[in-house]
Design a protein around this motif. Sequence first.
Motif, PDB file in Angstrom:
ATOM      1  N   THR A   1       0.832  -1.197   0.000  1.00 39.10           N
ATOM      2  CA  THR A   1       0.000   0.000   0.000  1.00 39.10           C
ATOM      3  C   THR A   1       0.867   1.248   0.000  1.00 39.10           C
ATOM      4  OG1 THR A   1      -1.659  -1.195   1.277  1.00 39.10           O
ATOM      5  CG2 THR A   1      -1.872   1.198   1.178  1.00 39.10           C
ATOM      6  N   PRO A   2       0.904   2.005  -1.109  1.00 37.52           N
ATOM      7  CA  PRO A   2       1.624   3.284  -1.092  1.00 37.52           C
ATOM      8  C   PRO A   2       0.927   4.259  -0.140  1.00 37.52           C
ATOM      9  CG  PRO A   2       1.093   2.581  -3.337  1.00 37.52           C
ATOM     10  CD  PRO A   2       0.286   1.725  -2.411  1.00 37.52           C
ATOM     11  N   TRP A   3       1.700   5.054   0.578  1.00 36.95           N
ATOM     12  CA  TRP A   3       1.131   6.009   1.520  1.00 36.95           C
ATOM     13  C   TRP A   3       1.171   7.405   0.936  1.00 36.95           C
ATOM     14  CZ3 TRP A   3       3.585   4.124   6.755  1.00 36.95           C
ATOM     15  CH2 TRP A   3       2.776   3.105   7.278  1.00 36.95           C
ATOM     16  N   ASP A   4       0.022   8.054   0.941  1.00 39.20           N
ATOM     17  CA  ASP A   4      -0.040   9.462   0.589  1.00 39.20           C
ATOM     18  C   ASP A   4       0.182  10.274   1.860  1.00 39.20           C
ATOM     19  OD1 ASP A   4      -0.674   8.907  -2.073  1.00 39.20           O
ATOM     20  OD2 ASP A   4      -2.804   8.715  -1.603  1.00 39.20           O
ATOM     21  N   GLY A   5       0.749  11.439   1.713  1.00 41.58           N
ATOM     22  CA  GLY A   5       0.969  12.273   2.885  1.00 41.58           C
ATOM     23  C   GLY A   5       2.213  11.856   3.651  1.00 41.58           C
ATOM     24  N   GLU A   6       2.457  12.542   4.733  1.00 40.47           N
ATOM     25  CA  GLU A   6       3.702  12.394   5.487  1.00 40.47           C
ATOM     26  C   GLU A   6       3.528  11.425   6.649  1.00 40.47           C
ATOM     27  OE1 GLU A   6       7.049  15.325   7.555  1.00 40.47           O
ATOM     28  OE2 GLU A   6       5.062  16.084   7.024  1.00 40.47           O
ATOM     29  N   THR A   7       4.323  10.371   6.643  1.00 43.30           N
ATOM     30  CA  THR A   7       4.331   9.407   7.733  1.00 43.30           C
ATOM     31  C   THR A   7       5.770   9.130   8.125  1.00 43.30           C
ATOM     32  OG1 THR A   7       2.273   8.347   7.007  1.00 43.30           O
ATOM     33  CG2 THR A   7       3.703   7.078   8.459  1.00 43.30           C
ATOM     34  N   ARG A   8       6.067   9.278   9.391  1.00 41.13           N
ATOM     35  CA  ARG A   8       7.403   8.993   9.914  1.00 41.13           C
ATOM     36  C   ARG A   8       7.260   8.301  11.262  1.00 41.13           C
ATOM     37  NH1 ARG A   8      11.079  12.821   7.181  1.00 41.13           N
ATOM     38  NH2 ARG A   8       9.794  14.386   6.131  1.00 41.13           N
ATOM     39  N   CYS A   9       8.277   7.565  11.629  1.00 41.24           N
ATOM     40  CA  CYS A   9       8.334   6.931  12.934  1.00 41.24           C
ATOM     41  C   CYS A   9       9.414   7.633  13.748  1.00 41.24           C
ATOM     42  CB  CYS A   9       8.650   5.441  12.793  1.00 41.24           C
ATOM     43  SG  CYS A   9       8.612   4.528  14.343  1.00 41.24           S
ATOM     44  N   LEU A  10       9.017   8.282  14.828  1.00 43.39           N
ATOM     45  CA  LEU A  10       9.947   9.054  15.649  1.00 43.39           C
ATOM     46  C   LEU A  10      10.362   8.276  16.888  1.00 43.39           C
ATOM     47  CD1 LEU A  10       8.097  12.512  15.750  1.00 43.39           C
ATOM     48  CD2 LEU A  10       9.922  11.833  14.198  1.00 43.39           C
ATOM     49  N   ARG A  11      11.615   8.428  17.263  1.00 42.05           N
ATOM     50  CA  ARG A  11      11.986   7.957  18.599  1.00 42.05           C
ATOM     51  C   ARG A  11      11.192   8.760  19.608  1.00 42.05           C
ATOM     52  NH1 ARG A  11      17.892   7.787  20.695  1.00 42.05           N
ATOM     53  NH2 ARG A  11      17.800   9.965  20.089  1.00 42.05           N
ATOM     54  N   ARG A  12      10.628   8.086  20.589  1.00 41.20           N
ATOM     55  CA  ARG A  12       9.863   8.795  21.612  1.00 41.20           C
ATOM     56  C   ARG A  12      10.743   9.831  22.310  1.00 41.20           C
ATOM     57  NH1 ARG A  12       8.593   8.694  26.949  1.00 41.20           N
ATOM     58  NH2 ARG A  12       6.416   9.144  27.496  1.00 41.20           N
ATOM     59  N   LYS A  13      12.011   9.503  22.526  1.00 37.02           N
ATOM     60  CA  LYS A  13      12.926  10.431  23.177  1.00 37.02           C
ATOM     61  C   LYS A  13      13.060  11.726  22.379  1.00 37.02           C
ATOM     62  CE  LYS A  13      17.839  10.976  24.306  1.00 37.02           C
ATOM     63  NZ  LYS A  13      17.593  11.852  25.459  1.00 37.02           N
ATOM     64  N   ASP A  14      13.169  11.618  21.054  1.00 37.49           N
ATOM     65  CA  ASP A  14      13.316  12.823  20.233  1.00 37.49           C
ATOM     66  C   ASP A  14      12.093  13.722  20.352  1.00 37.49           C
ATOM     67  OD1 ASP A  14      15.816  12.043  19.338  1.00 37.49           O
ATOM     68  OD2 ASP A  14      15.030  11.026  17.563  1.00 37.49           O
ATOM     69  N   LEU A  15      10.913  13.119  20.362  1.00 35.56           N
ATOM     70  CA  LEU A  15       9.690  13.910  20.469  1.00 35.56           C
ATOM     71  C   LEU A  15       9.575  14.556  21.849  1.00 35.56           C
ATOM     72  CD1 LEU A  15       7.048  14.925  19.331  1.00 35.56           C
ATOM     73  CD2 LEU A  15       6.018  12.702  19.810  1.00 35.56           C
ATOM     74  N   ILE A  16       9.826  13.781  22.896  1.00 37.98           N
ATOM     75  CA  ILE A  16       9.772  14.314  24.261  1.00 37.98           C
ATOM     76  C   ILE A  16      10.776  15.449  24.442  1.00 37.98           C
ATOM     77  CG2 ILE A  16      10.364  13.763  26.660  1.00 37.98           C
ATOM     78  CD1 ILE A  16       7.686  12.714  26.105  1.00 37.98           C
ATOM     79  N   ASP A  17      12.019  15.235  24.021  1.00 33.45           N
ATOM     80  CA  ASP A  17      13.065  16.251  24.200  1.00 33.45           C
ATOM     81  C   ASP A  17      12.744  17.528  23.433  1.00 33.45           C
ATOM     82  OD1 ASP A  17      14.449  14.492  25.778  1.00 33.45           O
ATOM     83  OD2 ASP A  17      15.989  14.014  24.288  1.00 33.45           O
TER      84      ASP A  17
END
Length: 396
Positions: free
Chosen positions: A91-107
């Motif tokens: 399934t090709p994905w339209d739009g922006e999808t990324r997987c972030l390290r939880r630490k990066d988001l929290i920091d």
Amino acid sequence: MEDCEVAIIGAGICGLAMGLALHKKGIKSVIMERSESLRNVTGAAIGIRPNGWRALDQLGVAENLRHTAVRLRRERVISLDGGKQKDISLTPWDGETRCLRRKDLIDTLYAALPLGTVKFGRQLESITSGSHSTKHVLRFIDGSSIMAKVVIGCDGGKSIIANFLSLKPTKTFPLCAVRGLTNYPNGHSYNHEFARFTKDNVIVGRIPIDDNLVYWFCLQRRDENVWEDPEVIRQSTLELLSNYPQEIREMIEETEMKSLSVTHMRYRAPWDLLMGTFCKGTVTVAGDAMHIMGPFLGQGGSAGLEDVVVLARTMSQLGLNNGESRSKVMTHGVEEAFNRFVKQRRMRVVRLSLQTYIIGMLWGTSSILKKILYIMLLILLFPYQHSHTDYDCGYL
């Protein structure tokens, strides 16, 4: 006893984002966090779909986070049943999808807050409100207490604030999840895709975060034991996946031990979300405290980010950032803002929760008849399976 205007309970993703959203709208808040330091060590990663990135753009932190993770281009499902490997969907994905390290988001969220916003070592024990008082007394297990005019519970699936609002208890899926991060110092060769392997009712997901780091999870039938020792978690997972491809086993063998965790996945039932009372006076909840859901759509974190944008916007629209008039609107204005917030969010989170509930039951059952029923419900109710990513929470 300390006094504050707005108290946010919990400095997880939703709590930090809530404090940042209010700060951007000129509303001062304090965030009460139970741990002694920022919770950026535990937890592995979090998927953010296009709707979540729209919210992060409004919070002003999206651009920095985009540099920490690659953009995913597609989803691939690989069946390993029958002793053969077979791609069964792409399934090709339209739009922006990324997987972030939880630490990066929290920091990143924490760094964007004014110094001193988060108060550590403040584990909430109880909340009480006088019948004629416009303030709430928050008592902590260390014996301290504060009085707050406004309380926003971002304290997760076992929320004390949700209990104060008399929300029904959360439930557990018939599944548990093992999660971890694996670092490849010399780089990995995986495509920028969400690959999901299925065999014997066990599901393994693999998502690259960048060219070296990979997030993985393993969903299996619920075990009554919740292992805490990382080595036990790793060995039990390897035993479960003994007949999986070697690259999957090597990924688990090389996992960063501190990133490993196993959890029984909880949810708030869609029908409870439809009928629940999510605000009482000047107290409300957001994020997992409001609508904890399974990870099957990758929407739990994004839905919480949507919450904070909508809630901060509604509070600002009623003039709660207008300094001199703040004392006049702190009760009636906040109550109206919270009611508007709940009205705007209710059906959105009901639909997300219903879709994740059906998928969780589908993956968790061994009954062929139940599987057929759940598949039919998904086709009937959610013909476009990724439509939930089109949602736009609007401007902050």
